[in-house]
Design a protein around this motif. Structure first.
Motif, PDB file in Angstrom:
ATOM      1  N   GLU A   1       0.824  -1.218   0.000  1.00  0.00           N
ATOM      2  CA  GLU A   1       0.000   0.000   0.000  1.00  0.00           C
ATOM      3  C   GLU A   1       0.854   1.262   0.000  1.00  0.00           C
ATOM      4  OE1 GLU A   1      -3.725   0.376   0.622  1.00  0.00           O
ATOM      5  OE2 GLU A   1      -3.484  -1.537  -0.439  1.00  0.00           O
ATOM      6  N   TYR A   2       2.046   1.156   0.568  1.00  0.00           N
ATOM      7  CA  TYR A   2       2.885   2.345   0.736  1.00  0.00           C
ATOM      8  C   TYR A   2       4.098   2.383  -0.195  1.00  0.00           C
ATOM      9  CZ  TYR A   2       0.286   3.631   4.948  1.00  0.00           C
ATOM     10  OH  TYR A   2      -0.700   4.010   5.822  1.00  0.00           O
ATOM     11  N   GLU A   3       4.254   1.365  -1.046  1.00  0.00           N
ATOM     12  CA  GLU A   3       5.523   1.298  -1.776  1.00  0.00           C
ATOM     13  C   GLU A   3       5.677   2.406  -2.827  1.00  0.00           C
ATOM     14  OE1 GLU A   3       5.873  -2.631  -3.297  1.00  0.00           O
ATOM     15  OE2 GLU A   3       4.157  -2.435  -4.632  1.00  0.00           O
ATOM     16  N   ASP A   4       4.549   2.977  -3.260  1.00  0.00           N
ATOM     17  CA  ASP A   4       4.666   4.102  -4.200  1.00  0.00           C
ATOM     18  C   ASP A   4       5.247   5.331  -3.513  1.00  0.00           C
ATOM     19  OD1 ASP A   4       3.651   2.573  -6.151  1.00  0.00           O
ATOM     20  OD2 ASP A   4       1.596   3.361  -6.046  1.00  0.00           O
ATOM     21  N   ASP A   5       4.862   5.512  -2.277  1.00  0.00           N
ATOM     22  CA  ASP A   5       5.358   6.681  -1.537  1.00  0.00           C
ATOM     23  C   ASP A   5       6.802   6.494  -1.079  1.00  0.00           C
ATOM     24  OD1 ASP A   5       2.839   7.708  -1.802  1.00  0.00           O
ATOM     25  OD2 ASP A   5       2.131   6.897   0.111  1.00  0.00           O
TER      26      ASP A   5
END
Lengths: 225, 465
Positions: free
Chosen positions: B189-193
């Motif tokens: 869920e957070y890997e783009d950020d």
């Protein structure tokens, strides 16, 4: 009567007290169990010793701990009584003469003025502690007959000692009563709550080791528990 | 009846057993049955003779009944100084009485003892610091809980909690697969950020093996991602074990010592398997106490330490900030009046009294931090420790118990309470719900993430955006 009290009864009560407390000390420390108590007593002897000594030392100093400071009046009464309860038996001039004669040695003694003052402070503090038991609900709920027994046992040697000291009525009678009261205390020490005379050091040592080894000591955080 | 079908002396060892007990809504039938189960007085006395050694016996014997412990107990204060809440009274009238009667006590006695043991003591150990004789009532209540558990007199949720550890090696019904999946999913869920963000599973020889409170996987999965983000930004070589990841022990609250041993051994096995340099546990006090402070003893480790060096999250965080692994953007520091909740389990019980304050010095704008009074090792229990938060049967009593913490917070004037402990966090959330004093509360992870000064190479590149 006087001969009996200062002779065989004295040796018996002193012997029972000393042997009793040695036995209780021995049983206390051999009854500690590292796994049940969850304290690695033997693994960190120096941290344990440091914690134990620190815990005892801090609590022996008036207002040396947060606990004492939270209850300043009670702490004053506590020390007021306990200083007398330790100092008078060991350092009263009359006691020194008696002990020298009976067991061959005695400790330095204090002047009679100081002894009188300390004794009266002890009596007043004892009265305060008794009053506290009657008045404060949080102490009243805990108080049972044995607590009154212990208070009475602690009171008698002081009361009879002072009656003899001021020669109220028959000096010889009060002196004998005083010796008897003292011997009763000696006999009661190993078998009643008065065992805290020695077991205080044992219990504090244990909690000191607990904190010194497990609850912060090894993290380098000395706490005055 | 000697034993009930739901309430009995047998620990729960199967998933079916847990399901059956959970189906009994709020434990209605369970507590009804409890009124009729028999006390095995012989077993009780035999257990006491084997396990109640000189420390507890001496404590009970030399207690001078001086009442100096009264004011130390937040439950005594929260309950308008009810003398029945004096620690010495609570323990003398339960454990003290059982020993005095050589175990010959009846059902009614045991039910009352259960009420006292779980709703009048959170085993916060504060009273131990106020007793001139060094009597720690909290320790004795822990012991009493064990005796009560053995006899079946344990709150419904605690029986289930201990059962969960026996069946799942976790305080909730989360399998190892569920756990790893949840962690990986949250990280995705957070890997783009945070480019390159991963969760390394079962890596041998990592610097850090990270363990959690199962509540995170079940109820606050973002906490898992936040841990991953902070390790990632700090450049740590870290891993999670697929088995042995649960650091808590509801079994410790329940007094199920055999389950405590099973639970903590699963964590130590993970250490043996993965050989990490050290273990970092999550922001939880009871988890730390269970697997780092008390756990080694349940596992029979004579050195009183876990197999690998094990630290609390605040220790890692303070170190990362101190060493510059994590940098705070000064303009983003906290600028609302805030305070800190000291967890009994790692402050009073493990000496970490200044570590969280060091973190505060990095993340709070000077002048905005107000300490509670009293604080550090003298701080009061949040009101929800020792399992109190989770026991519906004693919810009313728990809510009364929150008052001391509420008043401590109100006296600081803080609008934000930093609570690096699951139980404290829950209790503070509940006290806001109950008393509506207008505060917010937070773990450290989300606060820190918001104010991080992230190095450019770890930021998302334009083509990634």
């Amino acid at each position: 009567m006087h001969g009996l009290l200062t002779g065989p009864l004295f040796y018996i009560s002193l012997g029972v007290c000393i042997i009793g407390m040695i036995v209780r000390f021995y049983k206390y420390f051999t009854g500690l169990n590292w796994q049940l108590d969850r304290v690695a007593y033997k693994k960190y002897p120096m941290m344990g010793l440091k914690g134990a000594l620190r815990s005892i030392y801090k609590w022996l100093i008036p207002y040396g701990t947060y606990g004492w400071r939270q209850q300043p009046v009670m702490a004053a009464a506590f020390f007021g009584f306990h200083i007398g309860a330790v100092a008078i038996p060991l350092f009263l001039a009359g006691h020194s003469v008696f002990l020298k004669e009976k067991i061959g040695f005695s400790l330095p003694y204090m002047g009679s003025g100081a002894a009188d003052l300390i004794s009266w402070i002890a009596i007043v503090c004892l009265a305060f502690m008794a009053l506290r038991r009657l008045v404060l609900p949080e102490v009243r709920i805990l108080t049972d007959k044995s607590d009154w027994g212990v208070l009475l046992l602690s009171f008698l040697p002081f009361a009879t000692g002072l009656l003899a000291r001021y020669q109220v009525g028959d000096y010889g009678f009060w002196l004998n009563m005083h010796i008897l009261a003292g011997e009763l205390v000696l006999l009661a020490i190993p078998f009643t709550k008065l065992s805290h005379v020695f077991l205080f050091f044992a219990s504090r040592a244990q909690l000191g080791m607990d904190f010194g080894i497990k609850r912060g000591g090894l993290k380098g955080t000395p706490m005055a528990w | 009846m000697p034993e009930g079908t739901l309430c009995n002396k047998k620990p729960i060892d199967t998933a079916e057993g847990i399901t059956t007990l959970l189906a009994d809504k709020s434990g209605a039938k369970y507590y009804e049955e409890m009124k009729h189960i028999e006390v095995d007085t012989d077993l009780l006395w035999e257990t006491i003779q084997k396990t109640c050694k000189s420390r507890i016996r001496t404590w009970l014997e030399i207690c001078a009944h001086c009442g100096m412990c009264a004011d130390s107990c937040f439950l005594y204060l929260a309950n308008k100084r009810d003398p029945k809440q004096v620690p010495a009274y609570k323990i003398q009238s339960t454990l003290g009485e059982i020993i005095k009667r050589k175990g010959k006590v009846d059902n009614k006695f045991m039910r009352n003892a259960m009420r006292v043991a779980w709703s009048q003591c959170t085993c916060c150990n504060r009273c131990g610091m106020y007793c001139p004789h060094g009597i720690d009532t909290g320790i004795m209540f822990g012991y009493l809980r064990g005796l009560l558990y053995q006899q079946g007199f344990v709150p419904w949720e605690m029986k289930i909690g201990a059962g969960m550890h026996r069946v799942y090696n976790a305080q909730m019904d989360i399998s190892s697969e569920d756990y790893v999946d949840t962690f990986e999913w949250m990280v995705e869920e957070y890997e783009d950020d945070y480019p390159g963000l991963t969760v390394p599973v079962d890596v041998e020889g990592a610097d850090i093996m990270y363990t959690v409170n199962a509540r995170e996987a079940k109820h606050y999965p973002e906490d898992l991602a936040e841990a991953a983000i902070l390790f990632h930004i700090a450049g740590e070589n870290w891993t999670i074990p697929s088995k042995g990841w649960e650091q808590t022990s509801l079994a410790m609250f329940a007094g199920d010592w055999a389950a405590c041993k099973m639970q903590v051994e699963s964590v130590y096995d993970a250490m043996g398997r993965l050989k990490p340099r050290r273990m970092v546990g999550t922001e939880c006090g009871h988890a730390h106490r269970a697997s780092v402070v008390e756990g080694p003893y349940w596992a029979g480790r004579e050195d009183g330490r876990p197999p690998a060096e094990s630290i609390h999250y605040i220790e890692w965080l303070a170190e990362a900030l101190r060493e510059g692994k994590l940098k705070i953007d000064p303009s983003k520091r906290i600028k609302v009046p805030c305070t800190l909740q000291d967890s009994c389990n790692y402050v009073r019980n493990h000496g970490l009294r200044d570590t969280a304050r060091e973190i505060v010095s990095y993340i709070v704008e000077p002048g905005y931090f107000i300490d509670m009074d009293p604080n550090r090792q003298n701080n009061f229990c949040c009101g929800g420790g020792g399992g109190f938060n989770g026991i519906g049967y004693f919810r009313k009593e728990r809510n009364v118990g929150l008052k001391v913490k509420r008043d401590q917070i109100l006296a600081t004037g803080a609008k934000l309470v930093i609570a690096p402990c699951h139980n404290c966090w829950d209790a503070i959330r509940d006290l806001e719900e109950e008393f509506e004093i207008g505060i917010e509360w937070s773990f450290l992870k989300p606060l820190i993430i918001k104010m991080l000064d992230i190095p450019d190479h770890l930021k998302p590149q334009e083509e990634d955006m």
